[in-house]
Design a protein around this motif. Structure first.
Motif, mmCIF file in Angstrom:
data_model
loop_
_atom_site.group_PDB
_atom_site.id
_atom_site.type_symbol
_atom_site.label_atom_id
_atom_site.label_comp_id
_atom_site.label_asym_id
_atom_site.label_seq_id
_atom_site.Cartn_x
_atom_site.Cartn_y
_atom_site.Cartn_z
ATOM 1 N N UNK A 1 0.841 -1.206 0.000
ATOM 2 C CA UNK A 1 0.000 0.000 0.000
ATOM 3 C C UNK A 1 0.877 1.257 0.000
ATOM 4 N N UNK A 2 1.968 1.226 0.770
ATOM 5 C CA UNK A 2 2.893 2.362 0.794
ATOM 6 C C UNK A 2 3.561 2.521 -0.571
ATOM 7 N N UNK A 3 3.860 1.391 -1.246
ATOM 8 C CA UNK A 3 4.468 1.453 -2.578
ATOM 9 C C UNK A 3 3.518 2.122 -3.568
ATOM 10 N N UNK A 4 2.201 1.849 -3.436
ATOM 11 C CA UNK A 4 1.204 2.513 -4.287
ATOM 12 C C UNK A 4 1.277 4.025 -4.086
ATOM 13 N N UNK A 5 1.361 4.454 -2.818
ATOM 14 C CA UNK A 5 1.432 5.887 -2.513
ATOM 15 C C UNK A 5 2.696 6.494 -3.093
ATOM 16 N N UNK A 6 3.834 5.776 -2.972
ATOM 17 C CA UNK A 6 5.092 6.308 -3.506
ATOM 18 C C UNK A 6 4.995 6.510 -5.017
ATOM 19 N N UNK A 7 4.412 5.519 -5.741
ATOM 20 C CA UNK A 7 4.267 5.653 -7.190
ATOM 21 C C UNK A 7 3.322 6.796 -7.539
ATOM 22 N N UNK A 8 2.252 6.915 -6.753
ATOM 23 C CA UNK A 8 1.300 7.999 -7.009
ATOM 24 C C UNK A 8 1.981 9.360 -6.851
ATOM 25 N N UNK A 9 2.720 9.540 -5.754
ATOM 26 C CA UNK A 9 3.362 10.835 -5.500
ATOM 27 C C UNK A 9 4.502 11.089 -6.485
ATOM 28 N N UNK A 10 5.110 9.997 -7.003
ATOM 29 C CA UNK A 10 6.151 10.196 -8.011
ATOM 30 C C UNK A 10 5.544 10.777 -9.280
ATOM 31 N N UNK A 11 4.342 10.307 -9.647
ATOM 32 C CA UNK A 11 3.643 10.865 -10.803
ATOM 33 C C UNK A 11 3.283 12.322 -10.558
ATOM 34 N N UNK A 12 2.788 12.622 -9.366
ATOM 35 C CA UNK A 12 2.394 13.999 -9.056
ATOM 36 C C UNK A 12 3.606 14.917 -8.990
ATOM 37 N N UNK A 13 4.751 14.373 -8.590
ATOM 38 C CA UNK A 13 5.965 15.179 -8.521
ATOM 39 C C UNK A 13 6.408 15.610 -9.920
ATOM 40 N N UNK A 14 6.179 14.734 -10.905
ATOM 41 C CA UNK A 14 6.512 15.101 -12.278
ATOM 42 C C UNK A 14 5.660 16.271 -12.742
ATOM 43 N N UNK A 15 4.457 16.343 -12.210
ATOM 44 C CA UNK A 15 3.542 17.410 -12.634
ATOM 45 C C UNK A 15 3.777 18.709 -11.862
ATOM 46 N N UNK A 16 3.968 18.583 -10.528
ATOM 47 C CA UNK A 16 4.043 19.791 -9.706
ATOM 48 C C UNK A 16 5.460 20.152 -9.284
ATOM 49 N N UNK A 17 6.432 19.344 -9.681
ATOM 50 C CA UNK A 17 7.804 19.673 -9.354
ATOM 51 C C UNK A 17 8.098 19.470 -7.875
ATOM 52 N N UNK A 18 8.903 20.376 -7.303
ATOM 53 C CA UNK A 18 9.362 20.236 -5.911
ATOM 54 C C UNK A 18 8.435 20.942 -4.930
ATOM 55 N N UNK A 19 7.154 21.059 -5.242
ATOM 56 C CA UNK A 19 6.240 21.758 -4.331
ATOM 57 C C UNK A 19 5.980 20.943 -3.076
ATOM 58 N N UNK A 20 6.288 19.630 -3.125
ATOM 59 C CA UNK A 20 6.097 18.813 -1.915
ATOM 60 C C UNK A 20 7.219 17.799 -1.786
ATOM 61 N N UNK A 21 7.385 17.302 -0.553
ATOM 62 C CA UNK A 21 8.339 16.234 -0.255
ATOM 63 C C UNK A 21 7.598 15.167 0.538
ATOM 64 N N UNK A 22 7.723 13.915 0.090
ATOM 65 C CA UNK A 22 7.057 12.835 0.823
ATOM 66 C C UNK A 22 8.054 12.127 1.728
ATOM 67 N N UNK A 23 7.664 11.964 2.991
ATOM 68 C CA UNK A 23 8.533 11.411 4.044
ATOM 69 C C UNK A 23 7.824 10.217 4.664
#
Length: 577
Positions: free
Chosen positions: A436-458
């Motif tokens: 489930x955490x891996x799903x979140x990491x992949x999701x946020x990786x896609x969003x990072x491509x769109x929004x750049x460095x506006x967020x950091x996932x920890x």
């Protein structure tokens, strides 16, 4: 009297057994409490209070006597010094700078005070302001405090000494600790006219030594001045300084609080305070303790008799039946199988068993219906997730294709593929927490491509819970909520924290963002509205229904700073890979 007693007996006889038992317990407990209270109030406490007061009165009077003896010793030393011919010559001569005069006077002072270990300094002042001094510690002199009122107060003693703290402000130590000053006027032996002033300053140790023989684990002492300032001793009694400052003291020993006693030493600015921690039982005679123990044993015996009364007043068949029927309270609807007489109680048992059979049938029917309903609703929620997330992801990839190189588009599509491999999970309803955490990491990786460095996932995932199986796709919607309703609206970089740990008997999953936060009114609105769209409320409802409403959650937020969701799942509801 007989009529009154008869009415009580008649009333008691007409009550049900439960009421009789309650009344009997109440009478015994009330009697027990009243007797104990009477013994304590009228025997123990009265004697204890008087004894404690007298004992502490003697202690404070002894401390006062020790202090006054120290001052008497200082007075004697001052007389030796001021009657010496060398000091009188220094005070009377007009040629004070003549070689040897000052030295001879200081030698005499040193000789008389060498044995005074508590002595801080000695000052001899001439009438013209010239002075000599010896110091065991660094003592500063402020002559501006030695005004006419200061001299008048000393002269009013008519040759006797007065006690001041820090010489009335004229002296101070570099350490900041106070000195206790013995001050008196020096008179010429022949003319009996005042020719100077002697000041003997003592360290505060002179006060500590006066009560050191009484200072143990059961007593604490504090010495105050008349302004309520602590001169020496424990700071635990500082709260009583207001009593002193307001003048609520006398030269007699006074109790100002429980086991707290206070006394002003006459003709001094010194106030003694003592706290006595002595246990009350130390003042109770052994015979009284024995009496109390006997009374308690008698009371316990009374309770034992009462237990026998309850046991044998209720018939064994009724007791057995009630014991079996009580299992219903735990949710265990099991038929009563005890052997009972073939009478009304037996008929009650048979009727009860028939009722349980029917209830069990109805419950099983309702459970099956509820399971079917929850499964249908869960499937509908999951079907709602798929197009919702896929739409947002494809929109992101479309934007990447327009604005970024092919390699980045390829990476995004590959990440999407990884996401759906984990998401589909071969049709499994549950997946591990790590997946489930891996799903979140992949999701946020896609969003990072769109929004750049506006967020950091920890991430902070406890190793002990990584293999716990949970319903798939319960973290992603909450993380999406954190991104779209927390970080992005804020318009600046922020963090998204995903945590999972075991706390006592629960799995705690936390999603926190440092976005715009939400007010209590907004949180209540989100949680109370009934919307068909998938979001935070829908996800929390889905988790709750999946675990038969045994899950709890907590939402906390501060507007402009953070928004946090905590989900608590009982470990007993979870399976491990």
């Amino acid at each position: 009297m007989r009529t009154w007693v008869h009415k009580i007996i008649e009333w008691y006889s007409s009550r049900k057994l439960k009421e009789k038992t309650t009344a009997l317990f109440a009478v015994i407990l009330c009697t027990y409490v009243l007797v104990i209270f009477a013994i304590y109030q009228f025997i123990i406490k009265a004697n204890m209070d008087e004894y404690i007061y007298n004992a502490n009165k003697d202690v404070l009077n002894s401390v006062e006597k020790n202090i006054m003896n120290s001052f008497s010793g200082g007075s004697t030393v001052s007389k030796w010094i001021m009657n010496s011919k060398e000091v009188l010559y220094f005070l009377n001569t007009d040629d004070v700078n003549k070689l040897g005069i000052t030295y001879d006077a200081l030698s005499v002072i040193y000789e008389f005070t060498i044995a005074e270990k508590a002595l801080s300094s000695v000052y001899i002042f001439r009438n013209d302001g010239i002075y000599i001094s010896i110091n065991n510690g660094v003592t500063y002199l402020d002559k501006s405090m030695m005004d006419s009122a200061w001299h008048e107060e000393i002269n009013r003693a008519n040759g006797g000494y007065i006690i001041k703290i820090n010489g009335g402000g004229a002296f101070r130590q570099i350490s900041g600790k106070p000195v206790i000053s013995l001050i008196r006027t020096i008179y010429d032996i022949n003319s009996q006219k005042p020719v100077g002033i002697i000041v003997i300053n003592y360290f505060d140790d002179i006060l500590k030594s006066s009560y050191s023989e009484f200072d143990d684990t059961e007593k604490e002492f504090t010495v105050f001045d008349l302004q309520g300032n602590i001169i020496e001793g424990s700071e635990k009694l500082e709260k009583y300084s207001d009593e002193i400052r307001e003048g609520n003291i006398s030269c007699q020993v006074t109790a100002i609080d429980k086991n707290v006693f206070i006394k002003n030493i006459p003709n001094t600015p010194i106030v003694l305070a003592e706290k006595d921690y002595t246990s009350a039982f130390q003042f109770v005679a052994p015979r009284i303790i024995i009496s109390i123990i006997v009374f308690i044993l008698v009371t316990l015996f009374g309770f034992f008799i009462l237990g026998l009364f309850i046991k044998f007043s209720i018939t064994n068949p009724v007791e057995s039946l009630v014991s079996s029927m009580r299992e219903v309270k735990t949710g265990w609807l099991r038929r009563v199988s005890i052997k009972l007489p073939n009478d009304e109680i037996g008929e009650l048992k048979n009727s009860y068993n028939t009722m349980l059979v029917e209830i069990n049938r109805l419950i099983e029917e309702l459970v099956e219906k509820e399971k079917a309903y929850q499964k249908a609703e869960m499937n509908a929620l999951q079907e709602q997730i798929k197009p919702h997330f896929l739409y947002n992801t494809l929109e992101t990839i479309a934007l990447l294709a327009l604005e970024n190189p092919r390699d980045e588009v390829y990476d995004a599509i590959e990440t999407l593929g990884k996401f759906y491999r984990k998401f589909l999970s071969k049709g499994q309803e549950e997946i591990t927490l790590s997946d489930e955490v891996e799903i979140v990491k992949n999701y946020l990786k896609l969003q990072e491509l769109r929004y750049g460095d506006i967020f950091h996932d920890i991430y902070d995932i406890d190793e002990k819970v990584k293999n716990v199986r949970i319903p798939r796709l319960i973290l992603q919607p909450i993380v999406e909520n954190a991104l779209y309703h927390g970080i992005i609206p804020k318009g600046e970089e922020g963090d998204i924290y995903i945590k999972a740990k075991q706390k006592e008997d629960k799995l705690v999953i936390t999603v926190k963002d440092t976005g715009i936060g939400a007010s209590e009114e907004r949180i209540s609105e989100v949680l109370s509205k009934k919307s068909q769209s998938f979001g935070l409320k829908s996800t929390l409802d889905r988790i709750s229904k999946y675990y038969s409403n045994k899950v709890s959650y907590k939402i906390s937020s501060e507007v402009g700073y953070y928004f946090e969701v905590e989900i608590y799942i009982p470990l007993e509801e979870l399976k491990y890979e």
